[in-house]
Design an enzyme around this catalytic site. Structure first.
Site, PDB file in Angstrom:
ATOM      1  N   SER A  35       0.855  -1.187   0.000  1.00 22.02           N
ATOM      2  CA  SER A  35       0.000   0.000   0.000  1.00 22.02           C
ATOM      3  C   SER A  35       0.888   1.234   0.000  1.00 22.02           C
ATOM      4  O   SER A  35       2.010   1.212   0.532  1.00 22.02           O
ATOM      5  CB  SER A  35      -0.872   0.000   1.253  1.00 22.02           C
ATOM      6  OG  SER A  35      -1.491   1.252   1.421  1.00 22.02           O
ATOM      7  N   TYR A  48      -1.979   0.279  10.107  1.00 24.02           N
ATOM      8  CA  TYR A  48      -2.040  -0.486   8.846  1.00 24.02           C
ATOM      9  C   TYR A  48      -0.771  -0.222   8.035  1.00 24.02           C
ATOM     10  O   TYR A  48      -0.141  -1.151   7.512  1.00 24.02           O
ATOM     11  CB  TYR A  48      -3.289  -0.044   8.098  1.00 24.02           C
ATOM     12  CG  TYR A  48      -3.427  -0.482   6.663  1.00 24.02           C
ATOM     13  CD1 TYR A  48      -3.921  -1.747   6.351  1.00 24.02           C
ATOM     14  CD2 TYR A  48      -3.107   0.382   5.608  1.00 24.02           C
ATOM     15  CE1 TYR A  48      -4.086  -2.135   5.027  1.00 24.02           C
ATOM     16  CE2 TYR A  48      -3.273   0.005   4.283  1.00 24.02           C
ATOM     17  CZ  TYR A  48      -3.761  -1.257   3.995  1.00 24.02           C
ATOM     18  OH  TYR A  48      -3.931  -1.633   2.697  1.00 24.02           O
TER      19      TYR A  48
HETATM   20  N1  LIG Z   1      -8.699  -0.902  -1.739  1.00 23.33           N
HETATM   21  C1  LIG Z   1      -7.667  -0.064  -1.707  1.00 23.33           C
HETATM   22  O1  LIG Z   1      -7.798   1.160  -1.951  1.00 23.33           O
HETATM   23  C2  LIG Z   1      -6.281  -0.585  -1.395  1.00 23.33           C
HETATM   24  C3  LIG Z   1      -5.202   0.302  -1.467  1.00 23.33           C
HETATM   25  C4  LIG Z   1      -3.921  -0.166  -1.198  1.00 23.33           C
HETATM   26  C5  LIG Z   1      -3.735  -1.503  -0.881  1.00 23.33           C
HETATM   27  N2  LIG Z   1      -4.800  -2.349  -0.812  1.00 23.33           N
HETATM   28  C6  LIG Z   1      -4.534  -3.754  -0.518  1.00 23.33           C
HETATM   29  O2  LIG Z   1      -5.127  -4.548  -1.531  1.00 23.33           O
HETATM   30  C7  LIG Z   1      -5.396  -5.859  -0.999  1.00 23.33           C
HETATM   31  C8  LIG Z   1      -6.808  -6.282  -1.360  1.00 23.33           C
HETATM   32  O3  LIG Z   1      -7.714  -5.434  -0.703  1.00 23.33           O
HETATM   33  P1  LIG Z   1      -9.156  -5.087  -1.298  1.00 23.33           P
HETATM   34  O4  LIG Z   1      -9.267  -3.621  -1.257  1.00 23.33           O
HETATM   35  O5  LIG Z   1      -9.360  -5.837  -2.568  1.00 23.33           O
HETATM   36  O6  LIG Z   1     -10.076  -5.671  -0.119  1.00 23.33           O
HETATM   37  P2  LIG Z   1     -11.512  -6.397  -0.123  1.00 23.33           P
HETATM   38  O7  LIG Z   1     -12.279  -6.111  -1.366  1.00 23.33           O
HETATM   39  O8  LIG Z   1     -12.109  -6.056   1.202  1.00 23.33           O
HETATM   40  O9  LIG Z   1     -11.120  -7.946  -0.173  1.00 23.33           O
HETATM   41  C9  LIG Z   1     -10.356  -8.521   0.861  1.00 23.33           C
HETATM   42  C10 LIG Z   1     -10.351 -10.046   0.653  1.00 23.33           C
HETATM   43  O10 LIG Z   1      -9.558 -10.648   1.673  1.00 23.33           O
HETATM   44  C11 LIG Z   1     -10.348 -11.591   2.415  1.00 23.33           C
HETATM   45  N3  LIG Z   1      -9.791 -11.632   3.782  1.00 23.33           N
HETATM   46  C12 LIG Z   1      -9.728 -10.613   4.665  1.00 23.33           C
HETATM   47  N4  LIG Z   1      -9.131 -11.024   5.789  1.00 23.33           N
HETATM   48  C13 LIG Z   1      -8.800 -12.322   5.603  1.00 23.33           C
HETATM   49  C14 LIG Z   1      -8.144 -13.295   6.403  1.00 23.33           C
HETATM   50  N5  LIG Z   1      -7.731 -13.009   7.664  1.00 23.33           N
HETATM   51  N6  LIG Z   1      -7.953 -14.536   5.908  1.00 23.33           N
HETATM   52  C15 LIG Z   1      -8.374 -14.832   4.645  1.00 23.33           C
HETATM   53  N7  LIG Z   1      -9.001 -13.956   3.835  1.00 23.33           N
HETATM   54  C16 LIG Z   1      -9.208 -12.716   4.324  1.00 23.33           C
HETATM   55  C17 LIG Z   1     -11.773 -11.062   2.260  1.00 23.33           C
HETATM   56  O11 LIG Z   1     -12.796 -12.026   2.471  1.00 23.33           O
HETATM   57  P3  LIG Z   1     -13.373 -12.348   3.970  1.00 23.33           P
HETATM   58  O12 LIG Z   1     -13.678 -11.025   4.592  1.00 23.33           O
HETATM   59  O13 LIG Z   1     -14.560 -13.207   3.712  1.00 23.33           O
HETATM   60  O14 LIG Z   1     -12.265 -13.065   4.656  1.00 23.33           O
HETATM   61  C18 LIG Z   1     -11.723 -10.660   0.786  1.00 23.33           C
HETATM   62  O15 LIG Z   1     -11.799 -11.787  -0.045  1.00 23.33           O
HETATM   63  C19 LIG Z   1      -5.104  -5.770   0.498  1.00 23.33           C
HETATM   64  O16 LIG Z   1      -3.814  -6.276   0.764  1.00 23.33           O
HETATM   65  C20 LIG Z   1      -5.136  -4.273   0.771  1.00 23.33           C
HETATM   66  O17 LIG Z   1      -4.372  -3.921   1.899  1.00 23.33           O
HETATM   67  C21 LIG Z   1      -6.060  -1.928  -1.074  1.00 23.33           C
END
Ligand SMILES: NC(=O)c1ccc[n+]([C@@H]2O[C@H](COP(=O)([O-])OP(=O)(O)OC[C@H]3O[C@@H](n4cnc5c(N)ncnc54)[C@H](OP(=O)(O)O)[C@@H]3O)[C@@H](O)[C@H]2O)c1
Length: 232
Positions: free
Chosen positions: A139, A152
């Protein structure tokens, strides 16, 4: 066919990346905690004709991590591990003065300890692959000091450092930390519920990840927006 293990693949970036790999013929091992959502995603991805194994569980559970890698073994090995599942530590995010220490512990446990645990478990299969690669989803908050993103961001900074060292220790692999940039996902909405600015869909940043897989640049830290910009 190559095999990818992707954590947190039921929705958001993990799902979008899994879908793009399925379209390219990759076999997939996917996880998430919420079994029904994960099963629905897996059923939809299977329509692309590849083998999709969905294991509900929490990445902090060592037995679950072993199950993910063992399942990849039944598909023929592991060519790519994507540590994508992530915890914020507080939802919505709060300033450090009020960050529950339990939340910080959780963010470190999910984003750092579990990620390394899965790398350790998968290394024998990744080393045996002709093109083994590890992606740690990082991130911007790992590198920049944004108010409320401290816990975070600290966990993602630790993940970045582990990833950098792993790249040095495993010259036979490609090891990339990737900052995907902001995306419109449940995680972002949970972090900053009052932010109404439009953000890109996760599918829009997936070409940056595919570029890494196609071009296999040196191990290191990459930003998806920069990779997309260079690809234009
Ligand atoms: N969205 C942004 O703006 C952004 C920016 C920078 C970085 N990121 C990074 O991108 C990555 C993906 O995030 P996203 O935004 O796509 O999030 P998201 O749409 O909320 O998806 C997160 C996924 O991870 C699963 N998950 C969460 N905790 C878990 C655990 N302890 N064990 C197994 N599965 C788990 C969730 O399903 P369940 O809840 O059912 O477990 C879901 O499938 C992350 O590493 C995040 O830090 C995101």
């Amino acid at each position: 066919m190559p095999v990818a293990i992707i954590t947190g693949a039921s929705k958001g970036l993990g799902r979008a990346l899994a879908e793009a790999l399925a379209v390219r013929g990759w076999d997939l091992v996917l996880d998430a905690r919420t079994a029904e959502v994960l099963a629905r995603t897996a059923a939809e991805l299977e329509r692309h004709g590849t083998r999709v194994r969905a294991l509900p569980g929490d990445v902090t559970d060592a037995g679950h991590r072993a199950g993910l890698v063992a399942t990849a073994g039944t598909l023929g090995g592991a060519d790519l591990l994507v540590n994508n599942a992530s915890a914020l530590g507080a939802e919505p995010l709060v300033r450090l003065e009020g960050l529950p220490l339990e939340g910080l512990r959780r963010a470190l446990e999910v984003n750092v300890v579990a990620a390394l645990g899965l790398v350790q478990e998968a290394l024998p299969l990744l080393r045996a692959s002709r093109a083994g690669a590890v992606i740690a989803v990082s991130s911007d908050a790992a590198a920049e000091a944004y108010e409320t993103w401290g816990g975070y961001g600290a966990s993602k900074a630790a993940l970045d450092h582990l990833t950098a060292v792993l790249g040095e220790e495993e010259p036979g692999l490609r090891v990339w930390a990737v900052d995907p940039g902001d995306m419109a996902t449940d995680l972002y909405a949970a972090a900053v519920p009052d932010d109404d600015d439009p953000r890109p869909a996760p599918a829009a940043v997936v070409p940056a990840f595919l570029r890494l897989l196609d071009e296999r640049p040196a191990s290191g830290r990459y930003s998806a927006p920069s990779l997309l910009e260079q690809g234009r």
